[in-house]
Design an enzyme around this catalytic site. Structure first.
Site, short mmCIF file in Angstrom:
data_model
loop_
_atom_site.label_atom_id
_atom_site.label_comp_id
_atom_site.label_asym_id
_atom_site.label_seq_id
_atom_site.Cartn_x
_atom_site.Cartn_y
_atom_site.Cartn_z
N THR A 156 37.44 48.78 35.46
CA THR A 156 36.59 48.60 36.66
C THR A 156 37.27 48.11 37.82
O THR A 156 37.74 49.04 38.51
CB THR A 156 35.41 47.64 36.20
OG1 THR A 156 36.11 46.43 35.55
CG2 THR A 156 34.62 48.21 35.33
N LYS A 182 40.66 46.59 29.23
CA LYS A 182 40.16 46.44 30.47
C LYS A 182 39.72 45.04 30.94
O LYS A 182 39.26 44.31 29.95
CB LYS A 182 39.07 47.40 30.94
CG LYS A 182 37.70 47.35 30.28
CD LYS A 182 36.86 46.35 30.99
CE LYS A 182 36.69 46.42 32.47
NZ LYS A 182 35.61 45.30 33.10
N THR A 193 34.51 40.86 33.43
CA THR A 193 34.00 41.58 32.20
C THR A 193 35.42 42.29 31.66
O THR A 193 36.07 42.82 32.39
CB THR A 193 33.25 42.61 32.56
OG1 THR A 193 31.87 42.17 33.01
CG2 THR A 193 32.81 43.63 31.34
N GLU A 280 42.42 39.87 39.26
CA GLU A 280 41.94 40.06 40.68
C GLU A 280 42.77 39.24 41.63
O GLU A 280 42.42 37.95 41.67
CB GLU A 280 40.47 39.84 40.73
CG GLU A 280 39.84 41.01 39.94
CD GLU A 280 38.08 40.62 39.86
OE1 GLU A 280 37.60 41.56 39.35
OE2 GLU A 280 37.92 39.54 40.16
N ASN A 404 35.77 39.90 44.99
CA ASN A 404 34.35 39.91 44.20
C ASN A 404 33.39 39.72 45.32
O ASN A 404 32.25 39.81 45.16
CB ASN A 404 34.63 38.34 43.68
CG ASN A 404 35.21 38.54 42.11
OD1 ASN A 404 34.66 39.03 41.28
ND2 ASN A 404 36.71 38.27 42.04
#
Length: 409
Positions: A156, A182, A193, A280, A404
């Protein structure tokens, strides 16, 4: 860019006999991207999994628990990205079940022999009709050497695919362990996630699988955190195809059992750490080692208090040796009878604090030298006992907020 992590070489990912993987573009959320992956398992494979402890768990997690709980002989898995099918109520359960039914029709199985997995945006209806339409192409693509494409197909917000493979000699047989995962944000697995799938051709008694997958998760995926959020969809699945040529493993404490467990743990830890390295916006990979606790749980309390502190994480991003923030996190971790005069703090080779206060020999420039590194180890000694534990985390950067803030656009 991820921290000292590059995309895996597909040729280094060993096929696992008894496991075939197919990947296709189904348009689940966006066009022209790999977003539907299927695993096809030969008859006789043993499958076990651990899942998120978030009480608001996604529909596919609920279905996976149900199918595994029934003791069904799992023969297939369906994984979609772009849509988490979480926060979708009874309709989400119906769509997850419809996914299993569609896959079962394609393969001549019962729906209970299929495990569904989803990752992506929460509270949106799963486009099951697109998934069902994409299944024939995914199944037609299935082959043993497709692990590299599968690692891409489950991504993702990941910036690089995550995959790992190793082989170990058990008896006279060369046993393979290969896995993919992932995850880059909403990461604090508590399972077990984040999605991860690890397969081996080892012959292992099926009754050992549930305990084994929990033990592996506890020493890998349950020791990482990026932002402290436990996803609705976290899943870690272990597959044993039983195809290897060694005698069946009846005990994990036997020599063969220990060899297999070490190989599986190697892959699981590399995959879990890859998630942190690709966190991230991450620019630093941080190992938090807490020693001298009365229990491992106590050590983890301290490690996670440090790992989840926005003040600590932003200081790491800025390479600012404002290390009193770490001591403050140790203090509020929840150990009521903690004696601060016994605390020792190390930043790599730099002894920062001793007996609860600044080490007289500590120099600011030494702390800054370490803080500028892309990989940092923090050691905290509690002086309370013999237990120790380790957690892996990353810093918190401007990019985390940007990624985000823009996630659904």
């Amino acid at each position: 860019m991820p921290v000292n992590l590059s995309a895996p070489d597909a040729s280094s990912l060993h096929p696992v006999p008894g496991v075939r993987i197919g990947v296709t573009q189904a348009g689940v959320r966006k066009a022209d991207r790999k977003d539907l992956t299927v695993f096809l398992l030969d008859e006789g494979a043993a499958v076990a999994g651990v899942f998120t402890r978030n009480r608001f768990c996604a529909a596919p997690v609920q279905i996976c628990r149900e199918h595994l709980g029934k003791g069904a002989a799992i023969r297939a898995m369906v994984i979609n990205t772009g849509n988490a099918n979480a926060g979708t109520g009874a309709d989400g359960l119906a769509r997850a079940n419809a996914t299993c039914e569609a896959m079962a029709r394609e393969l001549g199985l019962s729906a209970s022999q299929v495990l569904p997995f989803s990752t992506g945006v929460i509270m949106e209806p799963l486009p099951v009709e697109r998934i069902a339409a994409g299944l024939p192409a995914a199944i037609a693509d299935a082959r043993p050497d497709n692990w590299g494409n599968a690692a891409q197909g489950i991504m993702t917000t990941d910036t690089v695919p995550k995959a790992c493979s190793t082989q170990v000699k058990i008896g006279d047989a060369l046993v393979t362990v290969t896995g993919i995962s992932k995850g880059a944000g909403m990461i604090r697995p508590n399972m077990a996630t984040m999605l991860s799938f690890v397969a081996t051709d080892a012959k292992i008694a099926p009754e050992l699988m549930n305990g084994l997958v929990r033990e592996l998760a506890d020493q890998s995926f349950n020791r990482i955190t990026i932002d402290g959020d436990t996803s609705t969809n976290d899943s870690f699945v272990l597959i044993a195809s039983q195809k290897a040529g060694h005698a069946p493993i009846a005990s994990l404490e036997s020599e063969q059992g220990r060899l297999l467990k070490a190989a599986l743990l190697e892959v699981a830890q590399k995959l879990s750490q890859a998630i942190v390295r690709d966190g991230e916006g991450a620019t630093k990979f941080i190992t938090l080692r807490v020693e001298g606790g009365r229990s491992s749980q106590e050590c983890r309390l301290v490690a996670y208090a440090i790992a989840h502190s926005p003040l600590v994480k932003t200081a790491f991003f800025a390479s600012d040796p404002n290390l009193g923030r770490i001591l403050a996190a140790v203090g509020y971790a929840g150990i009521e009878d903690l004696d601060q005069t016994r605390i020792e703090l190390f930043l790599d080779d730099v002894h920062v604090a001793t007996q609860g206060g600044r080490n007289p020999s500590y120099r600011e420039e030494d702390g800054q030298r370490v803080m500028k590194q892309s990989e940092i180890t923090v050691r905290v000694l509690l002086g309370r006992g013999d237990a120790a534990d380790t957690v892996w985390t990353c810093d918190l950067s401007h990019d985390y907020v940007s990624i985000n803030a823009d996630y659904r656009s």
